[in-house]
Design a protein around this motif. Structure first.
Motif, PDB file in Angstrom:
ATOM      1  N   SER A   1       0.821  -1.203   0.000  1.00  0.00           N
ATOM      2  CA  SER A   1       0.000   0.000   0.000  1.00  0.00           C
ATOM      3  C   SER A   1       0.860   1.259   0.000  1.00  0.00           C
ATOM      4  CB  SER A   1      -0.933  -0.001   1.206  1.00  0.00           C
ATOM      5  OG  SER A   1      -0.194  -0.073   2.413  1.00  0.00           O
ATOM      6  N   GLY A   2       2.102   1.135   0.457  1.00  0.00           N
ATOM      7  CA  GLY A   2       3.008   2.275   0.462  1.00  0.00           C
ATOM      8  C   GLY A   2       3.779   2.447  -0.828  1.00  0.00           C
ATOM      9  N   GLY A   3       3.510   1.528  -1.771  1.00  0.00           N
ATOM     10  CA  GLY A   3       4.186   1.633  -3.069  1.00  0.00           C
ATOM     11  C   GLY A   3       5.497   0.879  -3.166  1.00  0.00           C
ATOM     12  N   ASN A   4       5.834   0.146  -2.100  1.00  0.00           N
ATOM     13  CA  ASN A   4       7.062  -0.641  -2.154  1.00  0.00           C
ATOM     14  C   ASN A   4       6.817  -1.949  -2.899  1.00  0.00           C
ATOM     15  OD1 ASN A   4       8.602   1.187  -0.547  1.00  0.00           O
ATOM     16  ND2 ASN A   4       7.524   0.428   1.255  1.00  0.00           N
ATOM     17  N   THR A   5       7.877  -2.476  -3.475  1.00  0.00           N
ATOM     18  CA  THR A   5       7.784  -3.732  -4.210  1.00  0.00           C
ATOM     19  C   THR A   5       8.732  -4.758  -3.626  1.00  0.00           C
ATOM     20  OG1 THR A   5       9.428  -2.955  -5.804  1.00  0.00           O
ATOM     21  CG2 THR A   5       7.107  -2.606  -6.362  1.00  0.00           C
ATOM     22  N   ASN A   6       8.364  -6.008  -3.816  1.00  0.00           N
ATOM     23  CA  ASN A   6       9.189  -7.117  -3.351  1.00  0.00           C
ATOM     24  C   ASN A   6       9.078  -8.225  -4.391  1.00  0.00           C
ATOM     25  OD1 ASN A   6      10.833  -8.592  -1.651  1.00  0.00           O
ATOM     26  ND2 ASN A   6       9.121  -9.435  -0.474  1.00  0.00           N
ATOM     27  N   TYR A   7      10.199  -8.865  -4.690  1.00  0.00           N
ATOM     28  CA  TYR A   7      10.226  -9.878  -5.735  1.00  0.00           C
ATOM     29  C   TYR A   7      10.888 -11.154  -5.245  1.00  0.00           C
ATOM     30  CZ  TYR A   7       9.231  -5.934  -8.813  1.00  0.00           C
ATOM     31  OH  TYR A   7       8.655  -4.833  -9.404  1.00  0.00           O
ATOM     32  N   ALA A   8      10.454 -12.258  -5.812  1.00  0.00           N
ATOM     33  CA  ALA A   8      11.152 -13.516  -5.593  1.00  0.00           C
ATOM     34  C   ALA A   8      12.548 -13.394  -6.205  1.00  0.00           C
ATOM     35  CB  ALA A   8      10.389 -14.661  -6.242  1.00  0.00           C
ATOM     36  N   ASP A   9      13.512 -14.038  -5.581  1.00  0.00           N
ATOM     37  CA  ASP A   9      14.889 -13.952  -6.081  1.00  0.00           C
ATOM     38  C   ASP A   9      14.983 -14.405  -7.538  1.00  0.00           C
ATOM     39  OD1 ASP A   9      16.515 -14.924  -2.949  1.00  0.00           O
ATOM     40  OD2 ASP A   9      15.800 -12.978  -3.679  1.00  0.00           O
ATOM     41  N   SER A  10      14.166 -15.366  -7.913  1.00  0.00           N
ATOM     42  CA  SER A  10      14.246 -15.952  -9.256  1.00  0.00           C
ATOM     43  C   SER A  10      13.801 -14.988 -10.357  1.00  0.00           C
ATOM     44  CB  SER A  10      13.408 -17.228  -9.318  1.00  0.00           C
ATOM     45  OG  SER A  10      12.060 -16.949  -8.993  1.00  0.00           O
ATOM     46  N   VAL A  11      13.097 -13.916  -9.994  1.00  0.00           N
ATOM     47  CA  VAL A  11      12.599 -12.999 -11.019  1.00  0.00           C
ATOM     48  C   VAL A  11      13.147 -11.588 -10.881  1.00  0.00           C
ATOM     49  CG1 VAL A  11      10.465 -14.352 -11.124  1.00  0.00           C
ATOM     50  CG2 VAL A  11      10.508 -12.223  -9.788  1.00  0.00           C
ATOM     51  N   LYS A  12      13.930 -11.338  -9.859  1.00  0.00           N
ATOM     52  CA  LYS A  12      14.490  -9.994  -9.654  1.00  0.00           C
ATOM     53  C   LYS A  12      15.274  -9.531 -10.869  1.00  0.00           C
ATOM     54  CE  LYS A  12      14.884  -9.817  -4.614  1.00  0.00           C
ATOM     55  NZ  LYS A  12      15.796  -9.873  -3.449  1.00  0.00           N
ATOM     56  N   GLY A  13      15.022  -8.297 -11.266  1.00  0.00           N
ATOM     57  CA  GLY A  13      15.700  -7.729 -12.422  1.00  0.00           C
ATOM     58  C   GLY A  13      15.050  -8.080 -13.739  1.00  0.00           C
ATOM     59  N   ARG A  14      14.079  -9.005 -13.728  1.00  0.00           N
ATOM     60  CA  ARG A  14      13.400  -9.395 -14.972  1.00  0.00           C
ATOM     61  C   ARG A  14      11.917  -9.036 -14.961  1.00  0.00           C
ATOM     62  NH1 ARG A  14      12.892 -14.637 -16.231  1.00  0.00           N
ATOM     63  NH2 ARG A  14      12.926 -15.372 -14.065  1.00  0.00           N
ATOM     64  N   PHE A  15      11.288  -9.091 -13.786  1.00  0.00           N
ATOM     65  CA  PHE A  15       9.845  -8.829 -13.667  1.00  0.00           C
ATOM     66  C   PHE A  15       9.633  -7.508 -12.930  1.00  0.00           C
ATOM     67  CE2 PHE A  15       8.142 -13.498 -13.694  1.00  0.00           C
ATOM     68  CZ  PHE A  15       8.868 -13.746 -14.839  1.00  0.00           C
ATOM     69  N   THR A  16       8.542  -6.821 -13.289  1.00  0.00           N
ATOM     70  CA  THR A  16       8.180  -5.572 -12.629  1.00  0.00           C
ATOM     71  C   THR A  16       6.678  -5.539 -12.372  1.00  0.00           C
ATOM     72  OG1 THR A  16       9.965  -4.393 -13.779  1.00  0.00           O
ATOM     73  CG2 THR A  16       8.251  -3.060 -12.742  1.00  0.00           C
ATOM     74  N   ILE A  17       6.306  -5.298 -11.122  1.00  0.00           N
ATOM     75  CA  ILE A  17       4.888  -5.154 -10.771  1.00  0.00           C
ATOM     76  C   ILE A  17       4.559  -3.663 -10.689  1.00  0.00           C
ATOM     77  CG2 ILE A  17       5.356  -5.276  -8.279  1.00  0.00           C
ATOM     78  CD1 ILE A  17       2.638  -6.679  -7.954  1.00  0.00           C
ATOM     79  N   SER A  18       3.384  -3.309 -11.167  1.00  0.00           N
ATOM     80  CA  SER A  18       2.963  -1.902 -11.134  1.00  0.00           C
ATOM     81  C   SER A  18       1.440  -1.838 -11.197  1.00  0.00           C
ATOM     82  CB  SER A  18       3.575  -1.122 -12.298  1.00  0.00           C
ATOM     83  OG  SER A  18       3.104  -1.627 -13.534  1.00  0.00           O
ATOM     84  N   LYS A  19       0.909  -0.646 -11.023  1.00  0.00           N
ATOM     85  CA  LYS A  19      -0.528  -0.460 -11.232  1.00  0.00           C
ATOM     86  C   LYS A  19      -0.745   0.848 -11.961  1.00  0.00           C
ATOM     87  CE  LYS A  19      -1.609   1.649  -6.749  1.00  0.00           C
ATOM     88  NZ  LYS A  19      -2.473   1.585  -5.545  1.00  0.00           N
ATOM     89  N   ASN A  20      -1.911   0.985 -12.588  1.00  0.00           N
ATOM     90  CA  ASN A  20      -2.185   2.208 -13.329  1.00  0.00           C
ATOM     91  C   ASN A  20      -2.520   3.354 -12.385  1.00  0.00           C
ATOM     92  OD1 ASN A  20      -4.711   1.379 -12.502  1.00  0.00           O
ATOM     93  ND2 ASN A  20      -5.677   1.580 -14.526  1.00  0.00           N
ATOM     94  N   ASN A  21      -2.564   4.559 -12.937  1.00  0.00           N
ATOM     95  CA  ASN A  21      -2.785   5.737 -12.100  1.00  0.00           C
ATOM     96  C   ASN A  21      -4.143   5.707 -11.403  1.00  0.00           C
ATOM     97  OD1 ASN A  21      -0.300   6.845 -12.698  1.00  0.00           O
ATOM     98  ND2 ASN A  21      -1.070   8.001 -14.448  1.00  0.00           N
ATOM     99  N   ALA A  22      -5.103   5.096 -12.043  1.00  0.00           N
ATOM    100  CA  ALA A  22      -6.437   5.018 -11.447  1.00  0.00           C
ATOM    101  C   ALA A  22      -6.504   3.999 -10.318  1.00  0.00           C
ATOM    102  CB  ALA A  22      -7.471   4.675 -12.515  1.00  0.00           C
ATOM    103  N   GLY A  23      -5.491   3.164 -10.224  1.00  0.00           N
ATOM    104  CA  GLY A  23      -5.477   2.150  -9.173  1.00  0.00           C
ATOM    105  C   GLY A  23      -6.439   1.013  -9.416  1.00  0.00           C
ATOM    106  N   SER A  24      -6.867   0.828 -10.648  1.00  0.00           N
ATOM    107  CA  SER A  24      -7.861  -0.192 -10.937  1.00  0.00           C
ATOM    108  C   SER A  24      -7.286  -1.425 -11.600  1.00  0.00           C
ATOM    109  CB  SER A  24      -8.951   0.392 -11.845  1.00  0.00           C
ATOM    110  OG  SER A  24      -8.384   0.848 -13.067  1.00  0.00           O
TER     111      SER A  24
END
Length: 121
Positions: free
Chosen positions: A53-76
């Motif tokens: 909820s604070g905008g921080n991200t966390n990734y599994a070690d196996s995908v770090k540097g390759r995958f990116t999680i995000s959401k749109n500006n509307a939050g939907s």
């Protein structure tokens, strides 16, 4: 009934990219936290990426540097950008999201039914 729907899965060659999307159907959710998980054949579901909820991200070690999680500006809508895909990324990918349902301001925590990602070597 509000539920989450994932899209964007498919078949891709190793080294390729896919972008998964996740949004609500049957209502609009203001998503404040989300996660992507995956289940490979014969394996338990595992966390891939989290967005707090604070905008921080966390990734599994196996995908770090390759995958990116995000959401749109509307939050939907929540996304998972997957680059440099490997055969071992093959799995069903599930979205989990928590947020406020717009129509009645009720907090909901939902899971999607998953989308298949297959990476061919």
């Amino acid at each position: 009934q509000v539920h989450l729907v994932e899209s964007g899965g498919g078949l891709v060659q190793a080294g390729g990219s896919l972008r998964l999307s996740c949004g609500a159907s049957g209502g609009t959710i203001n998503i404040n936290r989300a996660g992507w998980y995956r289940a490979a054949p014969g394996k338990e579901r595992e966390m891939v990426a989290l967005l707090t909820s604070g905008g921080n991200t966390n990734y599994a070690d196996s995908v770090k540097g390759r995958f990116t999680i995000s959401k749109n500006n509307a939050g939907s809508t929540v996304f998972l950008q997957m680059n440099s895909l490997k055969p071992e990324d093959t799995a069903v990918y599930y979205c989990n999201a928590g947020g406020v349902l717009i129509r009645d301001t009720k907090y909901v925590d939902l899971w999607g039914k998953g989308t298949q990602v297959t990476v061919r070597s």
